[in-house]
Scaffold this motif. Structure first.
Motif, PDB file in Angstrom:
ATOM      1  N   VAL A  99      -6.319 -47.435 -27.843  1.00  0.00           N
ATOM      2  CA  VAL A  99      -6.501 -46.189 -27.118  1.00  0.00           C
ATOM      3  C   VAL A  99      -6.846 -45.085 -28.094  1.00  0.00           C
ATOM      4  CG1 VAL A  99      -5.437 -44.529 -25.557  1.00  0.00           C
ATOM      5  CG2 VAL A  99      -4.822 -46.944 -25.400  1.00  0.00           C
ATOM      6  N   LYS A 100      -7.909 -44.389 -27.804  1.00  0.00           N
ATOM      7  CA  LYS A 100      -8.332 -43.280 -28.667  1.00  0.00           C
ATOM      8  C   LYS A 100      -8.161 -41.953 -27.940  1.00  0.00           C
ATOM      9  CE  LYS A 100     -11.527 -45.876 -31.563  1.00  0.00           C
ATOM     10  NZ  LYS A 100     -12.848 -45.874 -32.225  1.00  0.00           N
ATOM     11  N   ASN A 101      -7.872 -40.950 -28.723  1.00  0.00           N
ATOM     12  CA  ASN A 101      -7.612 -39.612 -28.179  1.00  0.00           C
ATOM     13  C   ASN A 101      -8.883 -38.838 -27.916  1.00  0.00           C
ATOM     14  OD1 ASN A 101      -5.776 -37.753 -27.308  1.00  0.00           O
ATOM     15  ND2 ASN A 101      -5.475 -36.819 -29.276  1.00  0.00           N
ATOM     16  N   GLY A 102     -10.022 -39.428 -28.163  1.00  0.00           N
ATOM     17  CA  GLY A 102     -11.286 -38.722 -27.968  1.00  0.00           C
ATOM     18  C   GLY A 102     -11.780 -38.144 -29.274  1.00  0.00           C
ATOM     19  N   SER A 103     -13.090 -38.138 -29.451  1.00  0.00           N
ATOM     20  CA  SER A 103     -13.656 -37.613 -30.688  1.00  0.00           C
ATOM     21  C   SER A 103     -13.623 -36.098 -30.689  1.00  0.00           C
ATOM     22  CB  SER A 103     -15.105 -38.101 -30.837  1.00  0.00           C
ATOM     23  OG  SER A 103     -15.873 -37.653 -29.737  1.00  0.00           O
ATOM     24  N   THR A 104     -13.643 -35.524 -31.885  1.00  0.00           N
ATOM     25  CA  THR A 104     -13.626 -34.072 -32.035  1.00  0.00           C
ATOM     26  C   THR A 104     -14.746 -33.653 -32.977  1.00  0.00           C
ATOM     27  OG1 THR A 104     -11.976 -34.317 -33.793  1.00  0.00           O
ATOM     28  CG2 THR A 104     -11.150 -33.852 -31.582  1.00  0.00           C
ATOM     29  N   PRO A 105     -16.016 -33.941 -32.630  1.00  0.00           N
ATOM     30  CA  PRO A 105     -17.130 -33.634 -33.544  1.00  0.00           C
ATOM     31  C   PRO A 105     -17.239 -32.175 -33.939  1.00  0.00           C
ATOM     32  CG  PRO A 105     -17.927 -34.246 -31.348  1.00  0.00           C
ATOM     33  CD  PRO A 105     -16.483 -34.592 -31.389  1.00  0.00           C
ATOM     34  N   PRO A 106     -16.954 -31.183 -33.059  1.00  0.00           N
ATOM     35  CA  PRO A 106     -17.074 -29.792 -33.509  1.00  0.00           C
ATOM     36  C   PRO A 106     -16.088 -29.435 -34.623  1.00  0.00           C
ATOM     37  CG  PRO A 106     -17.033 -29.929 -31.110  1.00  0.00           C
ATOM     38  CD  PRO A 106     -16.631 -31.267 -31.634  1.00  0.00           C
ATOM     39  N   TYR A 107     -15.032 -30.238 -34.771  1.00  0.00           N
ATOM     40  CA  TYR A 107     -14.015 -29.968 -35.787  1.00  0.00           C
ATOM     41  C   TYR A 107     -14.235 -30.793 -37.063  1.00  0.00           C
ATOM     42  CZ  TYR A 107     -11.495 -27.529 -32.097  1.00  0.00           C
ATOM     43  OH  TYR A 107     -11.142 -26.650 -31.099  1.00  0.00           O
ATOM     44  N   ASN A 108     -15.277 -31.596 -37.079  1.00  0.00           N
ATOM     45  CA  ASN A 108     -15.574 -32.362 -38.281  1.00  0.00           C
ATOM     46  C   ASN A 108     -15.935 -31.424 -39.431  1.00  0.00           C
ATOM     47  OD1 ASN A 108     -15.112 -34.735 -36.918  1.00  0.00           O
ATOM     48  ND2 ASN A 108     -17.282 -35.169 -36.537  1.00  0.00           N
ATOM     49  N   ASP A 109     -15.629 -31.855 -40.650  1.00  0.00           N
ATOM     50  CA  ASP A 109     -15.908 -31.029 -41.826  1.00  0.00           C
ATOM     51  C   ASP A 109     -17.390 -30.698 -41.937  1.00  0.00           C
ATOM     52  OD1 ASP A 109     -13.234 -31.033 -42.444  1.00  0.00           O
ATOM     53  OD2 ASP A 109     -13.367 -32.681 -43.880  1.00  0.00           O
ATOM     54  N   SER A 110     -18.250 -31.634 -41.532  1.00  0.00           N
ATOM     55  CA  SER A 110     -19.690 -31.388 -41.617  1.00  0.00           C
ATOM     56  C   SER A 110     -20.117 -30.222 -40.735  1.00  0.00           C
ATOM     57  CB  SER A 110     -20.457 -32.654 -41.217  1.00  0.00           C
ATOM     58  OG  SER A 110     -20.115 -33.054 -39.895  1.00  0.00           O
ATOM     59  N   GLN A 111     -19.408 -30.025 -39.618  1.00  0.00           N
ATOM     60  CA  GLN A 111     -19.709 -28.925 -38.722  1.00  0.00           C
ATOM     61  C   GLN A 111     -19.017 -27.636 -39.174  1.00  0.00           C
ATOM     62  OE1 GLN A 111     -21.752 -29.005 -35.967  1.00  0.00           O
ATOM     63  NE2 GLN A 111     -22.315 -31.104 -36.470  1.00  0.00           N
ATOM     64  N   GLN A 112     -17.833 -27.783 -39.729  1.00  0.00           N
ATOM     65  CA  GLN A 112     -17.040 -26.613 -40.105  1.00  0.00           C
ATOM     66  C   GLN A 112     -17.439 -26.004 -41.449  1.00  0.00           C
ATOM     67  OE1 GLN A 112     -14.528 -24.959 -38.336  1.00  0.00           O
ATOM     68  NE2 GLN A 112     -15.313 -26.190 -36.647  1.00  0.00           N
ATOM     69  N   GLU A 113     -18.222 -26.729 -42.228  1.00  0.00           N
ATOM     70  CA  GLU A 113     -18.629 -26.206 -43.540  1.00  0.00           C
ATOM     71  C   GLU A 113     -19.448 -24.925 -43.435  1.00  0.00           C
ATOM     72  OE1 GLU A 113     -20.632 -29.333 -45.543  1.00  0.00           O
ATOM     73  OE2 GLU A 113     -18.790 -30.331 -46.210  1.00  0.00           O
ATOM     74  N   ARG A 114     -20.140 -24.723 -42.345  1.00  0.00           N
ATOM     75  CA  ARG A 114     -20.961 -23.523 -42.188  1.00  0.00           C
ATOM     76  C   ARG A 114     -20.128 -22.297 -41.829  1.00  0.00           C
ATOM     77  NH1 ARG A 114     -24.048 -25.556 -36.690  1.00  0.00           N
ATOM     78  NH2 ARG A 114     -22.179 -25.868 -35.392  1.00  0.00           N
ATOM     79  N   ASN A 115     -18.846 -22.496 -41.525  1.00  0.00           N
ATOM     80  CA  ASN A 115     -17.970 -21.380 -41.183  1.00  0.00           C
ATOM     81  C   ASN A 115     -17.304 -20.798 -42.431  1.00  0.00           C
ATOM     82  OD1 ASN A 115     -18.615 -21.726 -38.503  1.00  0.00           O
ATOM     83  ND2 ASN A 115     -16.825 -22.972 -38.046  1.00  0.00           N
TER      84      ASN A 115
END
Length: 271
Positions: A99-115
């Motif tokens: 059972v997986k809790n669902g992916s969280t792509p917006p919180y991935n480091d690759s996405q968050q590096e621009r912040n």
């Protein structure tokens, strides 16, 4: 046989009916001449064009009063609610299943590096002058530790100790007074131990305020993970869990709105 008078009367009635639609002697159609019909059509054309113009002018003036970045009225929801992941208030699972809790792509480091790297414990206030685009603070997924999904993609479900992710709804301009944090309780005689990530379930002030979807394009609400350390005694039982936002001026006890500053869900481990 019909009399001559009856035939003449019938012929006259037929001719009268035809003349009411089109009179060849006067050139009238339905009792009006071509110029009369033209004037009527011209009147209605001008009339409806005027109405359409008034409507367009009214909408244009209304749109001038609106801001593309901030809603005009924002007092309907002054306090945020809580949202959980997985997106269900009834979490039932079997330990043997993956059972997986669902992916969280917006919180991935690759996405968050621009912040931006922001200062902890302080509001990230930004000037409204100049560019309306706002910068967002970086959320480090690693701060969720064992509930980040990095080392354990099953989020603890396979061991019967599930991680539940929580976040607050977005409220434009919200700046909570105090130090908000998430606190969860299980409605059970014997308390169930829990772990919070980040520590103590803190929601840092640097993620406030939120400036709106269009202005704050890269903004993502901070996540708080709670890991339920269930034992075998807790298996095959439906456990109600309530989580609240504590430590601030945010409301969490409104009896008219059960989701204002809190959320209640059920967890059941099937073995």
């Amino acid at each position: 046989m019909a009399s001559t008078e009856d035939k003449a009367a019938s012929k006259e009635n037929t001719s009268s009916w035809k003349d009411s639609f089109y009179n060849p002697r006067t050139g009238e159609v339905l009792g009006r001449t071509a110029s009369s019909w033209a004037l009527i059509l011209l009147f209605y054309l001008v009339f409806y064009c005027f109405l359409a113009g008034m409507f367009a002018l009214t909408m244009w003036v209304l749109l001038l009063t609106l801001d593309d970045y901030v809603p005009r009225y924002r007092d309907r929801v002054p306090n945020p609610g809580l949202v959980i992941r997985p997106n269900s208030l009834d979490i039932t699972f079997n330990k043997s299943d993956s059972v997986k809790n669902g992916s969280t792509p917006p919180y991935n480091d690759s996405q968050q590096e621009r912040n931006e790297e922001c200062t902890e414990g302080e509001y990230f206030l930004q000037d409204d002058s100049g560019d309306m685009r706002k910068k967002a603070c970086r959320f480090k997924r690693a701060s969720l530790s064992v509930c980040s999904g990095l080392s354990d993609t099953n989020f603890g479900y396979h061991e019967g100790k599930p991680c539940v992710l929580l976040k607050m709804n977005r409220i434009i301009g919200l700046k909570p007074i105090g130090n908000p944090y998430i606190n969860c309780t299980v409605k059970k005689e014997n308390p169930i131990p829990m772990q919070y990530f980040p520590s103590e379930g803190k929601i840092d002030k640097m993620y406030f305020p939120y400036y709106g979807k269009k202005a704050h394009e890269n903004y993502m609400q901070p996540l708080v993970a709670v890991k339920l350390l269930l034992s075998k005694e807790d298996y095959n039982k439906e456990l109600p869990v309530e989580c609240r936002v504590e430590g601030s001026d945010l409301r969490n006890n409104d009896e008219r709105d059960k989701f204002l500053g809190r959320v209640t869900f059920r967890v059941k481990v099937v073995e």
